[in-house]
Scaffold this motif. Structure first.
Motif, mmCIF file in Angstrom:
data_model
loop_
_atom_site.group_PDB
_atom_site.id
_atom_site.type_symbol
_atom_site.label_atom_id
_atom_site.label_comp_id
_atom_site.label_asym_id
_atom_site.label_seq_id
_atom_site.Cartn_x
_atom_site.Cartn_y
_atom_site.Cartn_z
ATOM 1 N N SER A 44 31.188 45.474 37.121
ATOM 2 C CA SER A 44 31.275 46.849 37.597
ATOM 3 C C SER A 44 30.252 47.153 38.697
ATOM 4 C CB SER A 44 31.074 47.809 36.425
ATOM 5 O OG SER A 44 29.721 47.813 36.028
ATOM 6 N N PHE A 45 29.227 46.295 38.826
ATOM 7 C CA PHE A 45 28.228 46.531 39.873
ATOM 8 C C PHE A 45 28.377 45.582 41.060
ATOM 9 C CE2 PHE A 45 25.963 48.336 36.129
ATOM 10 C CZ PHE A 45 25.801 49.612 36.627
ATOM 11 N N LYS A 46 29.469 44.812 41.091
ATOM 12 C CA LYS A 46 29.644 43.866 42.189
ATOM 13 C C LYS A 46 30.546 44.467 43.261
ATOM 14 C CE LYS A 46 29.244 39.644 39.435
ATOM 15 N NZ LYS A 46 29.987 38.549 38.802
ATOM 16 N N THR A 47 30.421 43.904 44.468
ATOM 17 C CA THR A 47 31.380 44.252 45.506
ATOM 18 C C THR A 47 32.601 43.369 45.338
ATOM 19 O OG1 THR A 47 30.473 42.600 46.994
ATOM 20 C CG2 THR A 47 29.523 44.814 47.127
ATOM 21 N N MET A 48 33.728 43.788 45.889
ATOM 22 C CA MET A 48 34.944 42.978 45.773
ATOM 23 C C MET A 48 34.745 41.609 46.433
ATOM 24 S SD MET A 48 37.213 43.831 43.789
ATOM 25 C CE MET A 48 38.518 42.660 44.201
ATOM 26 N N ASP A 49 33.964 41.583 47.549
ATOM 27 C CA ASP A 49 33.723 40.300 48.208
ATOM 28 C C ASP A 49 33.067 39.309 47.250
ATOM 29 O OD1 ASP A 49 34.825 41.094 50.552
ATOM 30 O OD2 ASP A 49 32.925 41.866 51.378
ATOM 31 N N GLU A 50 32.099 39.813 46.502
ATOM 32 C CA GLU A 50 31.397 38.933 45.569
ATOM 33 C C GLU A 50 32.319 38.518 44.423
ATOM 34 O OE1 GLU A 50 27.713 40.534 44.152
ATOM 35 O OE2 GLU A 50 27.367 38.804 42.865
ATOM 36 N N ILE A 51 33.163 39.436 43.981
ATOM 37 C CA ILE A 51 34.075 39.121 42.883
ATOM 38 C C ILE A 51 35.028 38.005 43.288
ATOM 39 C CG2 ILE A 51 36.057 40.035 41.616
ATOM 40 C CD1 ILE A 51 34.461 42.673 41.414
ATOM 41 N N ARG A 52 35.467 38.042 44.574
ATOM 42 C CA ARG A 52 36.419 37.016 45.042
ATOM 43 C C ARG A 52 35.821 35.616 44.997
ATOM 44 N NH1 ARG A 52 37.203 40.689 49.171
ATOM 45 N NH2 ARG A 52 38.764 42.225 48.556
ATOM 46 N N LEU A 53 34.465 35.517 44.933
ATOM 47 C CA LEU A 53 33.826 34.197 44.819
ATOM 48 C C LEU A 53 34.075 33.580 43.439
ATOM 49 C CD1 LEU A 53 30.387 34.928 46.494
ATOM 50 C CD2 LEU A 53 32.371 33.779 47.494
ATOM 51 N N GLY A 54 34.340 34.446 42.459
ATOM 52 C CA GLY A 54 34.745 33.935 41.149
ATOM 53 C C GLY A 54 33.629 33.582 40.195
ATOM 54 N N HIS A 55 32.425 34.109 40.413
ATOM 55 C CA HIS A 55 31.375 33.824 39.422
ATOM 56 C C HIS A 55 31.315 34.959 38.415
ATOM 57 C CE1 HIS A 55 30.312 30.604 42.008
ATOM 58 N NE2 HIS A 55 30.005 31.419 43.020
ATOM 59 N N VAL A 56 32.219 34.893 37.480
ATOM 60 C CA VAL A 56 32.407 36.054 36.605
ATOM 61 C C VAL A 56 31.186 36.329 35.714
ATOM 62 C CG1 VAL A 56 33.504 34.899 34.643
ATOM 63 C CG2 VAL A 56 34.183 37.221 35.250
ATOM 64 N N LEU A 57 30.427 35.262 35.412
ATOM 65 C CA LEU A 57 29.282 35.440 34.516
ATOM 66 C C LEU A 57 27.996 35.815 35.252
ATOM 67 C CD1 LEU A 57 29.888 32.444 32.091
ATOM 68 C CD2 LEU A 57 30.180 34.865 31.587
ATOM 69 N N ALA A 58 28.020 35.687 36.604
ATOM 70 C CA ALA A 58 26.781 35.898 37.358
ATOM 71 C C ALA A 58 26.431 37.380 37.457
ATOM 72 C CB ALA A 58 26.924 35.300 38.753
ATOM 73 N N TRP A 59 25.141 37.669 37.475
ATOM 74 C CA TRP A 59 24.678 39.040 37.693
ATOM 75 C C TRP A 59 24.918 39.379 39.174
ATOM 76 C CZ3 TRP A 59 24.182 43.035 34.966
ATOM 77 C CH2 TRP A 59 23.435 44.148 35.385
ATOM 78 N N PRO A 60 25.297 40.608 39.508
ATOM 79 C CA PRO A 60 25.634 40.930 40.898
ATOM 80 C C PRO A 60 24.508 40.586 41.890
ATOM 81 C CG PRO A 60 25.491 42.904 39.524
ATOM 82 C CD PRO A 60 25.513 41.738 38.621
ATOM 83 N N ALA A 61 24.876 39.898 42.986
ATOM 84 C CA ALA A 61 23.893 39.563 44.016
ATOM 85 C C ALA A 61 23.618 40.797 44.881
ATOM 86 C CB ALA A 61 24.396 38.410 44.876
#
Lengths: 295, 309, 360
Positions: A44-61
């Motif tokens: 919920s705190f990620k941008t769509m660009d970051e989500i498209r990278l596919g690191h579902v477990l990572a904390w938002p960069a």
């Protein structure tokens, strides 16, 4: 030094393999249980660009609260883009009268069934109990017909009545069990003193009911907030509760889904019951033990 | 004789009248519950069963077509696969929740530190709506961006976990999500049961030198049997009601591969204008639930009363 | 080889110290009762001996072995609990044999031991029953049987009769006594009931606040209580306490009290007393009605309460401004309101220092 210590005082303790595996098991399972919550919050705190990278477990960069704002006020269901806020307020408007009415009627019913021998009350109770086990689908269609014929369909009153009706078995059971455990002498003493039906309820029974009122409130708030099927069927367009709206937002998206917005909306929807859960602590557990019938 | 009859009749009448008056407020208080029972729990139920014998399409009609709707129902692929799905789901979900819930309860019962934290973590999913659960797991199991992608990026390129879009395995993803939500409930109820075991019983097993695991299997588990039966019933009823989770997580898809009876009924009543068919399916659902409940009600409520007498 | 010895033991539960530097020697084959009010630490001590509770300091020896660190199963103890603690879903026979089966005892051996225990405790007709189908007394017999089959040199009883009604309690008490006479093993028995303690024990350890007040035979405990607590705790109705002051009286002593004085010359002091505030205790059964013979102390009083108890009657009167109870025969003609004369023999009384409470 070969002298063996003389056994004296407490047994020497060592962290045994058994002990370690107990903690190991609990910690692993706990992590598994937390993963979905973690994923939901992180996404919920990620941008769509970051989500498209596919690191579902990572904390938002690149941390952003944009999805939360969007989820609250401008996420779309079909053509309407008003977010979940309307649903939130709808749920609140449904919740408050439903909780109050269902607890009031449930406690009254439980009280009358416990202390008075009205003919047929026992049959009533048994049918109510059985009713708690039957899936809503068995009743819904005729209920919709009945409600439209008396103008309750698609109305706030309608959905409140439905919640009261379907909450009645659990509430009655809860209060009847609780009152049944109170000493009957209390009731008899008040009766000998000349108190009537309502006076006994108000001055003797209700002042002793706080624990069960808390439990009932917890159960009804979470239960009614989490309801989907009744809201979907009875609330109508103008009163759709948050769960229904949320499902529409997420599952009726055209094109690429905005997962961050979806997850933000999901968290907002889960917030009320989660808050009740975390703040009520042992009361919640007491509630599910008392009302495990809910299923 | 005549005198006695003459005086006792009005007395009996007076007594009956005063009894009636004293019970009147209670009777009035029971009216809402009575209305709910008459109109909903009996009325609506009977109405649904009645409709299952009619040819109702979009609107209810009260003709009588015998078992035609039932015949049609069991010839409808959507319903047949739904039934099959719910059986698979039900068995795995109940077994999984019981096993995981029991293990969690037993492990927490080992006087662990931070017991409250563990309990809170295991039970929190139960506080949430099935809709929320479904949406979270739908996202987490998303093959392109979710768990599968993450594990592949971690250096396991051949890792595959795309069950949620796999026709043969999608039901298992529903099982996983549902167990995640319910295992904590089982844990909480069984833990209460474990805590209720007499401390002296545990002492006796230590004097008798019974290994801990053996105590759980041979002594505690039998004590918890009635509790396990009750929990199983709760879970079984949840299986029959399974609707929200499917709608949120898979919408019954891909194709018909995660359709369930409760959803079949809703679709036929409110979207497909097949009221008669929906009513027949609802009646079948009702019969299934009753056949699960009947032995339990007998064992838990009727038999004990007889024994006591 | 099954004496039990508790040496300088300290037990703490959390931060609370239950006892410190506690020692108790129990001889082989002895029946020792730990008697005291609730909270005196008697059950805690029993649990420590069984190994169910860790000691913080000191050692526990059973049968000549230091078992301080041993698991309960390795201590050679059988234990019977207040709540029976039978395994609920197992039959009587399975309850008796479960521990042996776990220990992989040969089948024939198990059968023999179960049969023997069942015979001794008259459980034979009940072997197929479940605990729920047994009466309280039967359940406790099964629990005793479960300890019996383990052939332990030491038996521990934790208030085994407290959950039973009076009738069953008496029956089972006799059975436990018989069992001890037949088996001759060491038995440690915790109770708060003085009748159980007096009837069963070879020696009684009266406990209070984690300290043994007196450790002696039932006769001595009753006849020569070591202090005011033991004197007051043992005996029903309780000992009559006369407060006063010991003053020299010729070669001996006398007790001056609110209503006069008592000649103490026939009393056998443990050590020459120093005089001063003292309490003389007289048991209700040691008081007789009638005019006092020369060597006895006597008084008069009005009977204010009569409690008939069947075989005997308790009369309430007053002495030195305090209520006094007298135990008389049930056939006694004394009625409420009667003026009576009564007297007692100082030789059978007990004198205590009013400050320390110790026996003089």
């Amino acid at each position: 030094m070969s002298a063996v210590a003389v056994p004296q005082g407490p047994r020497p303790r060592s962290l045994s393999i058994g002990r370690l595996s107990v903690y190991g098991f609990l910690i692993v399972v706990a992590l598994c249980f937390l993963v979905p919550l973690w994923v939901m919050i992180a996404t919920s705190f990620k941008t769509m660009d970051e989500i498209r990278l596919g690191h579902v477990l990572a904390w938002p960069a690149s941390f952003t609260i944009e999805p939360w704002l969007k989820a609250w006020s401008s996420a779309c269901t079909g053509l309407a883009c008003d977010g979940v806020k309307i649903g939130f307020w709808n749920s609140v408007r449904i919740l408050i009268p439903s909780v109050i009415a269902s607890i009031a009627i449930g406690s009254l019913t439980g009280y009358a069934m416990t202390f008075y021998r009205v003919r047929g009350a026992r049959t009533l109770f048994v049918i109510l109990l059985l009713g708690a086990f039957i899936p809503y689908q068995v009743f819904l269609y005729p209920l919709v017909r009945m409600f439209s014929s008396i103008g309750l369909y698609d109305s706030l009153t309608g959905i409140v009545v439905v919640h009261v009706v379907f909450g009645l078995p659990l509430m009655t059971l809860l209060f009847r069990n609780y009152y049944g455990a109170l000493p009957i002498e209390l009731f008899n003493a008040a009766r000998v003193d000349g108190a009537g039906f309502l006076a006994i309820l108000r001055h003797v029974i209700l002042p002793m009911s706080s624990p069960i009122l808390i439990v009932a409130t917890i159960l009804q708030v979470t239960g009614i907030w989490n309801d989907f099927i009744l809201g979907l069927t009875f609330a109508g367009r103008s009163n759709r509760p948050m769960t229904v709206l949320l499902n529409n937002i997420v599952n009726s998206t055209q094109g690429e889904a905005a997962y961050n917005v979806d997850m933000a909306a999901t968290i907002i929807t889960a917030l009320v019951p989660l808050a009740v859960y975390f703040f009520s602590g042992r009361w919640f557990v007491r509630g599910i033990a008392a009302g495990a019938v809910k299923g | 004789m005549v005198d006695v009859a003459a005086t006792s009749a009005p007395q009996a009448w007076l007594r009956a009248r005063s009894r009636l008056l004293s019970q009147l407020p209670a009777a009035i208080a029971l009216l809402p519950a009575a209305a709910a029972v008459v109109f909903v729990y009996i009325g609506a139920l009977a109405w649904t069963v009645r409709l299952s014998f009619s040819s109702s399409k979009m609107l209810p009609v009260f003709d009588f077509v015998g078992l035609n709707q039932y015949q049609r129902l069991f010839g409808t692929e959507r319903f047949v696969v739904s039934t099959w799905h719910i059986l698979v789901f039900g068995i795995l979900y109940i077994a999984g929740s019981l096993i995981i819930g029991f293990l969690l309860a037993v492990f927490i019962d080992q006087r662990v530190r931070l017991e409250g934290v563990f309990r809170t973590i295991f039970l929190y999913p139960y506080a949430m709506s099935f809709i929320v659960t479904g949406l979270v797991w739908q996202w987490f199991l998303n093959p392109e961006l979710g768990l599968q992608k993450t594990v592949r990026d971690l250096g396991f390129p051949s890792f595959s976990f795309d069950w949620i879009v796999d026709q043969d395995k999608v039901v298992f993803t529903l099982v996983i999500a549902a167990i995640w939500q319910s295992a904590g409930l089982v844990m909480a109820i069984l833990l209460a049961g474990l805590r209720g075991v007499d401390a002296e019983l545990w002492k006796a097993t230590r004097i008798d030198a019974i290994p801990t695991w053996r105590v759980y299997v041979s002594i505690i588990l039998p004590i918890l049997t009635p509790m396990l039966a009750t929990v199983s019933i709760l879970l079984a009823v949840a299986v029959a009601k399974l609707y929200d989770l499917v709608v949120a997580m898979t919408k019954g898809g891909p194709g018909l591969s995660s359709e369930v009876p409760a959803k079949f009924i809703m679709d036929n009543f409110f979207e497909r204008s097949n009221v008669g068919l929906g009513a027949a399916a609802a009646t079948i659902l009702l019969i299934s639930v009753a056949s699960i409940l009947a032995p339990w009600i007998y064992a838990e409520h009727i038999r004990p009363q007889r024994v006591r007498k | 080889m099954s004496a039990v010895s508790v040496r300088d033991v300290g037990v703490r539960i959390g931060a609370v110290s239950i006892f410190e530097n506690f020692s108790l020697e129990i001889k082989e084959g002895e029946f020792v009762v730990l008697l005291g009010p609730s909270g005196c630490g008697k059950s805690t001590l029993l649990n420590a001996i069984a190994g169910l509770l860790d000691v913080a300091e000191g050692q526990i020896w059973i049968g000549g072995k230091n078992v301080t660190w041993a698991e309960p199963r390795d201590r050679g103890v059988g234990m019977v609990f207040q709540s029976y603690s039978l395994y609920p879903r197992m039959s009587v026979e399975e309850n008796l044999s479960f521990g042996l089966r776990i220990a992989k005892t040969p089948k024939a051996e198990i059968a023999a031991r179960v049969a023997k225990a069942a015979r001794m405790l008259q459980l034979e007709p009940l072997l197929r029953r479940k605990p729920a189908e047994l009466s309280g007394g039967q359940r406790q017999r099964v629990a005793i049987g479960r300890a019996l089959v383990r052939n332990c040199p030491v038996f521990l009883f934790d208030e085994p009769l407290s959950n039973l009604d009076a009738q069953l309690r008496n029956e089972l008490r006799v059975e436990i006594k018989k069992l001890h006479q037949e088996l001759g093993n060491t038995m440690i028995y915790v109770t708060h009931d003085q009748v159980e303690a007096l009837t069963l024990a070879d020696r009684i350890a009266v406990m209070k606040g984690g300290v043994v007040q007196q450790y002696a035979s039932p006769y001595d405990i009753h006849r020569h209580p070591a202090n005011l607590f033991v004197a007051g705790f043992i005996g029903s109705p309780a000992m009559n306490m006369i407060e006063g002051s010991l003053v020299p009286n010729g070669p001996g002593w006398r007790l001056d009290h609110a209503g006069g004085s008592i000649d103490m010359s026939r009393y056998a002091f443990a050590a020459p007393p120093a005089g001063g505030p003292a309490i003389v205790g007289v048991r209700p059964e040691n008081i007789a009605i009638g005019v006092a013979p020369a060597e006895r102390s006597g008084a008069q009083g009005r009977v204010t309460i009569v409690e008939p108890m069947g075989g005997e009657t308790i009369l309430w009167t007053s002495f030195a401004g305090k209520p006094m109870t007298i135990r008389v025969d049930g056939e006694s003609p004394v009625r409420l309101g009667d003026e009576i004369s009564f007297h007692f023999d100082v030789a059978r009384a007990s004198a205590f220092d009013a400050q320390t409470g110790r026996r003089l």
